[in-house]
Structure formats: structure tokens, C-alpha cells
Design a protein around this motif. Structure first.
Motif: not given
Length: 334
Positions: A152-162
């Protein structure tokens, strides 16, 4: 009220059951929320097993994120009214029909988010925002690496980095199915690596011309330590959110010095109310309005892996323990 309780206070998943617990009363600066749905997080498994006690003053009941309606106001609360639809963050107590929470730790549920989608946001997206932007300080044009990319955190972090301008985002996961799924996220990672079969540090150095990544968000700890240090660029930084593989790596201080690295541990649940309030405000201002569900048109999307009625809380815990999820696991109060 009804709540998910643990026989004996801690133990295996079979110890979870729905029983009766005292209904909380809001203090002067709190609101009482009637919960519609709540999110499952890995810390819930650790707490259930007796390894992660809630912060002082928090409920012993599991759960830190939820969506629902305001049911009662503390005597000093003027910002909210009964019936308001909200989502929120707590130190504990979300696996229940009602939760008393600080008035600063809830925010309005947009009409375009379902109760399930809203409950998927507070803990995961705040943790990811904290790691990528608030503490990690990702800058436009930088390169990032997010481990546990399908969590869950990884999916969000990937998008937020972009979202905050990273030119390239590498991510890792344990299976081809998860990697393929991650690469289909519209504004998700640009590159996906199977950490079980590939050396992510070597791939990253090759793909970046030897420069490495500016920011790493890591949950793994010991097993990834040496490769993480190798993959970081000069002046790189790493935000450590957990150490699922252990907390005692063999450390060579040399690269930390000559590459001028910054390694920072970060937590959310144990932070002060003031810190959490500032983080929530920054997240609302900079990112929250861009989040929609998977089928929405937002630049950021919340992905739901599975939804369970809370009567099947044992099955939900087993699903997370098996690392079978790509996205968020949510439970509904029925």
C-alpha cells in the motif's frame, strides 16, 4: 460497541474475534466518528502478535486509518458538525464501530471517493508523502527507488515520486505478476526490478550511467542494506520505514562518508500530535486533492487489492501475512 478484539491481548490470527468494548467518548478537542471502513496495515499484524504496542494514550484496539461520519463533537470543537463524512488517522482504535480522534486528524471525504477508497488513504498515503516529500525532499528531475513497490505504501510512494517531479522511479517487488501490475499504473514507476532474481543496485547503476538514485524509500533493512548504499548517488538519501528482513546489517561507514549519504529513519504512528497535524496539513495542501480511486481521473490513484467484511478479519490478516496483495486491503464494518 462492537470491535475486533484479541483473545489474551496478543497471539496468532485465530485469536481475532468481534466482541464488545466500551464506546469511547470524545475529549474537548476530539470528535467521535462512526466507522464505515478501515484499512489493514502490516503494523496491525505486529501489534496483534505483541511486537508493536500502540503509543501511550492510544486505544489498544487495532487500526490506525478509517472512513466514516462524525457522530459526536467534543466540547471545544467548532470546525465539524455531526454527519460530516470524513477520513482520518489515529494511534489505534479503528477496528471498531466508533473511534474518538483528534479534530486535526480527520479531513473531509470527497464525494468522488467511496468509503472503501477513503479508508485506503490516511496511513499509506501520509507515510508515503512523509518519506518521499516531507522528509525525503524529492526534487524535480531526481531519480528515486521505492522498495516493496506493490505494498500500500509502495504504490503510493511510486506515484508521489512521479507527482513531485522525479524523472525516473525504480521499484522492486517479488514476482513478475506484481512487477507487471506496477508498470501498468499510469503515473507509477518507470522501471520495475525483481529483487529475488536481479541485483537492483547493478541495474540502477547501469541505467543511470553510474550515478545511482537520489532517494530510496526502504522497508526491508538488512537484506537490502549493502545494495541500497551501492545504489545511492553522491549526496543521496534513504528514508528507512521498516526493517522486515532484520535490523543488524554489516555496515561499512566508508560510502556514507565519501558519498555524503543521509540515512534517516522515519515513523508516523509514534510522532507527536503537532508533527502529525503539520504533516496532514501539508499532505492536504500538496497532494490529497489529486487522489481518486482506480477508475477516477486523478493524477494519483488509490488501488484496492481486496475488500473484506470485518467478520472475515482473520482472512484479511492472512492475506497480508502471505504478501499476496498488490494495493490496499480494506475491511468494512457490517
Amino acid at each position: 460497541m462492537r470491535a475486533v478484539l484479541i483473545k489474551g491481548g496478543k497471539g496468532p490470527v485465530e485469536n481475532l474475534f468481534i466482541g464488545n468494548a466500551p464506546k469511547p467518548s470524545p475529549s474537548a478537542q476530539q470528535v467521535l466518528v462512526k466507522i464505515k471502513a478501515f484499512g489493514l496495515n502490516r503494523m496491525d499484524l505486529s501489534q496483534r502478535e505483541g511486537h508493536y504496542p500502540p503509543p501511550p494514550g492510544s486505544s489498544d484496539i487495532l487500526g490506525v486509518e478509517f472512513s466514516g461520519t462524525v457522530d459526536e463533537l467534543g466540547s471545544s470543537v467548532t470546525e465539524w458538525k455531526t454527519g460530516d463524512e470524513v477520513l482520518g488517522l489515529a494511534g489505534g482504535g479503528a477496528y471498531a464501530e466508533y473511534i474518538a480522534v483528534a479534530k486535526t486528524h480527520i479531513w473531509r471525504k470527497p464525494t468522488n471517493l467511496s468509503w472503501v477508497e477513503a479508508a485506503s488513504i490516511p496511513e499509506n498515503w501520509l507515510t508515503a508523502f512523509q518519506a518521499v516529500s516531507y522528509e525525503g525532499g524529492i526534487q524535480k528531475g531526481e531519480v528515486a527507488l521505492v522498495h516493496a513497490g506493490a505494498s500500500g505504501v509502495g504504490v503510493a510512494a511510486n506515484q508521489l515520486a512521479r507527482f513531485f517531479g522525479a524523472s525516473r522511479v525504480f521499484t522492486t517487488a517479488s514476482s513478475k505478476e506484481k512487477l507487471d501490475w506496477l508498470l501498468k499504473i499510469p503515473e507509477g514507476p518507470t522501471d520495475a526490478i525483481n529483487y529475488k532474481t536481479e541485483n537492483f543496485a547493478e541495474i540502477i547503476k547501469k541505467e543511470t550511467g553510474g550515478k545511482g538514485v537520489n532517494l530510496i524509500v526502504d522497508f526491508v533493512g538488512k537484506d537490502h542494506w549493502e545494495k541500497n548504499i551501492d545504489a545511492l548517488s553522491i549526496d543521496g538519501r534513504m528514508i528507512l520505514l521498516a526493517f522486515l528482513s532484520g535490523n543488524d546489517p554489516k555496515v561499512n561507514l566508508g560510502p556514507l562518508l565519501y558519498k555524503r549519504l543521509r540515512i534517516q529513519g522515519s515513523t508516523l504512528r509514534s510522532r507527536s500530535v503537532d508533527y502529525q497535524t503539520g504533516l496532514i496539513a501539508a499532505f492536504r495542501d500538496k497532494a490529497f486533492g489529486s487522489i481518486t480511486g482506480e477508475n477516477g481521473n486523478g493524477l494519483l490513484k488509490s488501488y484496492i487489492h481486496a475488500v473484506y467484511p470485518w467478520t472475515k478479519v482473520q482472512e484479511a490478516h492472512k492475506e497480508m501475512a502471505a504478501n499476496a496483495n498488490s494495493g490496499k486491503i480494506i475491511l468494512e464494518v457490517v
